[in-house]
Scaffold this motif. Structure first.
Motif, mmCIF file in Angstrom:
data_model
loop_
_atom_site.group_PDB
_atom_site.id
_atom_site.type_symbol
_atom_site.label_atom_id
_atom_site.label_comp_id
_atom_site.label_asym_id
_atom_site.label_seq_id
_atom_site.Cartn_x
_atom_site.Cartn_y
_atom_site.Cartn_z
ATOM 1 N N GLN A 41 -8.305 -25.827 -112.469
ATOM 2 C CA GLN A 41 -9.075 -26.446 -111.402
ATOM 3 C C GLN A 41 -8.171 -26.802 -110.222
ATOM 4 N N PRO A 42 -8.642 -26.647 -108.973
ATOM 5 C CA PRO A 42 -7.837 -27.085 -107.823
ATOM 6 C C PRO A 42 -7.792 -28.607 -107.759
ATOM 7 N N PHE A 43 -6.669 -29.148 -107.323
ATOM 8 C CA PHE A 43 -6.578 -30.591 -107.123
ATOM 9 C C PHE A 43 -7.432 -31.033 -105.938
ATOM 10 N N PHE A 44 -7.422 -30.224 -104.868
ATOM 11 C CA PHE A 44 -8.123 -30.575 -103.630
ATOM 12 C C PHE A 44 -9.045 -29.437 -103.212
ATOM 13 N N ASP A 45 -10.071 -29.800 -102.437
ATOM 14 C CA ASP A 45 -10.982 -28.770 -101.931
ATOM 15 C C ASP A 45 -10.500 -28.269 -100.564
ATOM 16 N N ASP A 46 -11.273 -27.418 -99.937
ATOM 17 C CA ASP A 46 -10.873 -26.815 -98.668
ATOM 18 C C ASP A 46 -10.818 -27.830 -97.528
ATOM 19 N N GLN A 47 -11.464 -28.967 -97.693
ATOM 20 C CA GLN A 47 -11.445 -30.000 -96.660
ATOM 21 C C GLN A 47 -10.324 -31.031 -96.882
ATOM 22 N N GLY A 48 -9.507 -30.797 -97.897
ATOM 23 C CA GLY A 48 -8.413 -31.721 -98.173
ATOM 24 C C GLY A 48 -8.817 -32.948 -98.955
ATOM 25 N N GLN A 49 -10.050 -32.957 -99.495
ATOM 26 C CA GLN A 49 -10.516 -34.053 -100.333
ATOM 27 C C GLN A 49 -10.310 -33.698 -101.807
ATOM 28 N N LEU A 50 -10.341 -34.705 -102.677
ATOM 29 C CA LEU A 50 -10.226 -34.439 -104.104
ATOM 30 C C LEU A 50 -11.329 -33.486 -104.538
ATOM 31 N N ALA A 51 -10.977 -32.429 -105.241
ATOM 32 C CA ALA A 51 -11.965 -31.506 -105.778
ATOM 33 C C ALA A 51 -12.824 -32.246 -106.816
ATOM 34 N N PRO A 52 -14.041 -31.771 -107.090
ATOM 35 C CA PRO A 52 -14.953 -32.497 -108.000
ATOM 36 C C PRO A 52 -14.336 -32.853 -109.347
ATOM 37 N N ALA A 53 -13.617 -31.922 -109.981
ATOM 38 C CA ALA A 53 -13.040 -32.217 -111.302
ATOM 39 C C ALA A 53 -11.973 -33.299 -111.210
ATOM 40 N N THR A 54 -11.167 -33.271 -110.143
ATOM 41 C CA THR A 54 -10.135 -34.284 -109.951
ATOM 42 C C THR A 54 -10.767 -35.638 -109.646
ATOM 43 N N ALA A 55 -11.821 -35.637 -108.843
ATOM 44 C CA ALA A 55 -12.523 -36.875 -108.527
ATOM 45 C C ALA A 55 -13.130 -37.485 -109.785
ATOM 46 N N GLN A 56 -13.578 -36.641 -110.703
ATOM 47 C CA GLN A 56 -14.137 -37.142 -111.964
ATOM 48 C C GLN A 56 -13.059 -37.843 -112.788
ATOM 49 N N VAL A 57 -11.844 -37.288 -112.765
ATOM 50 C CA VAL A 57 -10.736 -37.921 -113.475
ATOM 51 C C VAL A 57 -10.440 -39.296 -112.880
ATOM 52 N N LEU A 58 -10.407 -39.373 -111.544
ATOM 53 C CA LEU A 58 -10.143 -40.654 -110.889
ATOM 54 C C LEU A 58 -11.217 -41.675 -111.236
ATOM 55 N N GLN A 59 -12.462 -41.259 -111.245
ATOM 56 C CA GLN A 59 -13.558 -42.162 -111.608
ATOM 57 C C GLN A 59 -13.403 -42.656 -113.042
ATOM 58 N N PHE A 60 -12.993 -41.767 -113.935
ATOM 59 C CA PHE A 60 -12.748 -42.125 -115.326
ATOM 60 C C PHE A 60 -11.670 -43.201 -115.412
ATOM 61 N N PHE A 61 -10.581 -43.019 -114.656
ATOM 62 C CA PHE A 61 -9.494 -43.991 -114.666
ATOM 63 C C PHE A 61 -9.942 -45.340 -114.107
ATOM 64 N N GLN A 62 -10.730 -45.313 -113.057
ATOM 65 C CA GLN A 62 -11.213 -46.561 -112.475
ATOM 66 C C GLN A 62 -12.079 -47.323 -113.463
ATOM 67 N N GLN A 63 -12.906 -46.599 -114.197
ATOM 68 C CA GLN A 63 -13.720 -47.214 -115.239
ATOM 69 C C GLN A 63 -12.827 -47.792 -116.334
ATOM 70 N N LEU A 64 -11.819 -47.044 -116.715
ATOM 71 C CA LEU A 64 -10.901 -47.485 -117.769
ATOM 72 C C LEU A 64 -10.120 -48.717 -117.334
ATOM 73 N N GLU A 65 -9.651 -48.720 -116.090
ATOM 74 C CA GLU A 65 -8.859 -49.846 -115.596
ATOM 75 C C GLU A 65 -9.692 -51.118 -115.532
ATOM 76 N N GLY A 66 -10.928 -50.998 -115.073
ATOM 77 C CA GLY A 66 -11.789 -52.166 -115.032
ATOM 78 C C GLY A 66 -12.021 -52.744 -116.413
ATOM 79 N N ASN A 67 -12.214 -51.892 -117.392
ATOM 80 C CA ASN A 67 -12.429 -52.374 -118.756
ATOM 81 C C ASN A 67 -11.146 -52.892 -119.378
ATOM 82 N N ARG A 68 -9.998 -52.398 -118.912
ATOM 83 C CA ARG A 68 -8.716 -52.895 -119.429
ATOM 84 C C ARG A 68 -8.531 -54.372 -119.059
#
Length: 270
Positions: A129-156
């Motif tokens: 999977q690409p880290f970033f899309d053509d607009q220089g934003q996080l690609a969907p799969a990478t953004a999903q990982v970040l969302q997962f981490f944010q959820q994990l950090e809040g619960n930590r």
């Protein structure tokens, strides 16, 4: 005495950036060999309903607080739930392993930064999977990982507060563990557990406060999970037999019927 509180060497991590990773891709690991040296793994409250069904759980002291962990081995540097072929041998996979090769780190100013394990072998210019899309934003799969981490950090943070409350009420005590293996008795040092006798003596008001914070659920889950401790001794014996074989047997030939098989590589919910 074997000290179980040692932590593995942290792999080299690099902050994710458009400049450095804009043209690169990442892929998920094919197995869990990367976790083979982790005898402990941090857990959060949201994982407990599933983790308690598969893994022994305890606490370790970390600075001035207690950390909730899955107990995965009898000694530092050994994860008995990782098979010789890299398969995960329990019915639940802790959340940190489902986000590999990513990691969430903090800067000195406290800012959270998404990082990549640069020595994982899972980053390339052409595969995954690409880290970033053509607009220089996080690609969907990478953004999903970040969302997962944010959820994990809040619960930590929620988990840390629950552990602190258990500590304040004197409900965490040393846990002397001695397991019998083919190599003889094995002692696990540095572990802590819930003091069940003290828990049973709490007043209704205190129990209600623990329930509201999630600490009561944590306490009962930890006590319930202790039934899985014996599986570590059984796994240690199976790993030892596999190592002693003239031609090491693949993990699929090991008799693991005593374990609740399962697991998934999907990020999904914790």
């Amino acid at each position: 005495m074997t000290d179980t509180t040692s932590t593995p060497t942290t792999p080299h991590v690099t902050p994710l950036s458009l400049q450095q990773h804009g043209q690169l891709r990442w892929r998920s690991p094919a197995d869990y060999g990367f976790a083979g040296h982790d005898n402990l793994c941090p857990l959060v409250l949201q994982e407990l309903p599933k983790a308690v069904m598969a893994l022994p759980i305890g606490f370790i002291a970390q600075q001035d607080q207690f950390l909730l962990v899955a107990i995965q081995g009898l000694q530092a540097g050994s994860n008995l739930y990782v098979a010789p072929d890299g398969r995960w041998l329990a019915g639940y996979i802790p959340a940190p392993y489902r986000s590999h090769p990513f990691r969430l780190a903090r800067t000195e100013s406290g800012q959270q930064v998404l990082c990549i394990h640069s020595d994982s072998g899972l980053v390339s210019a052409s595969e995954g999977q690409p880290f970033f899309d053509d607009q220089g934003q996080l690609a969907p799969a990478t953004a999903q990982v970040l969302q997962f981490f944010q959820q994990l950090e809040g619960n930590r943070q929620h988990t840390s507060a629950a552990c602190t409350l258990l500590q304040q009420h004197g409900l965490i005590q040393p846990w002397p563990v001695r397991l019998q293996t083919d190599a003889g008795a094995q002692e696990l040092g540095g572990l802590l557990r819930i003091d069940e006798a003290a828990l049973n003596q709490l007043s209704g008001a205190t129990l209600e406060a623990l329930q509201r914070s999630g600490a009561l659920q944590l306490a009962y889950c930890q006590l319930l999970s202790m039934q899985h401790l014996a599986s570590l001794g059984q796994l240690a014996a199976l790993h030892a037999k596999a190592r002693q074989a003239p031609t090491p047997a693949p993990a699929r030939d090991l008799d693991l019927e005593f374990l609740n098989q399962g697991g998934t590589l999907q990020l999904g919910a914790l």
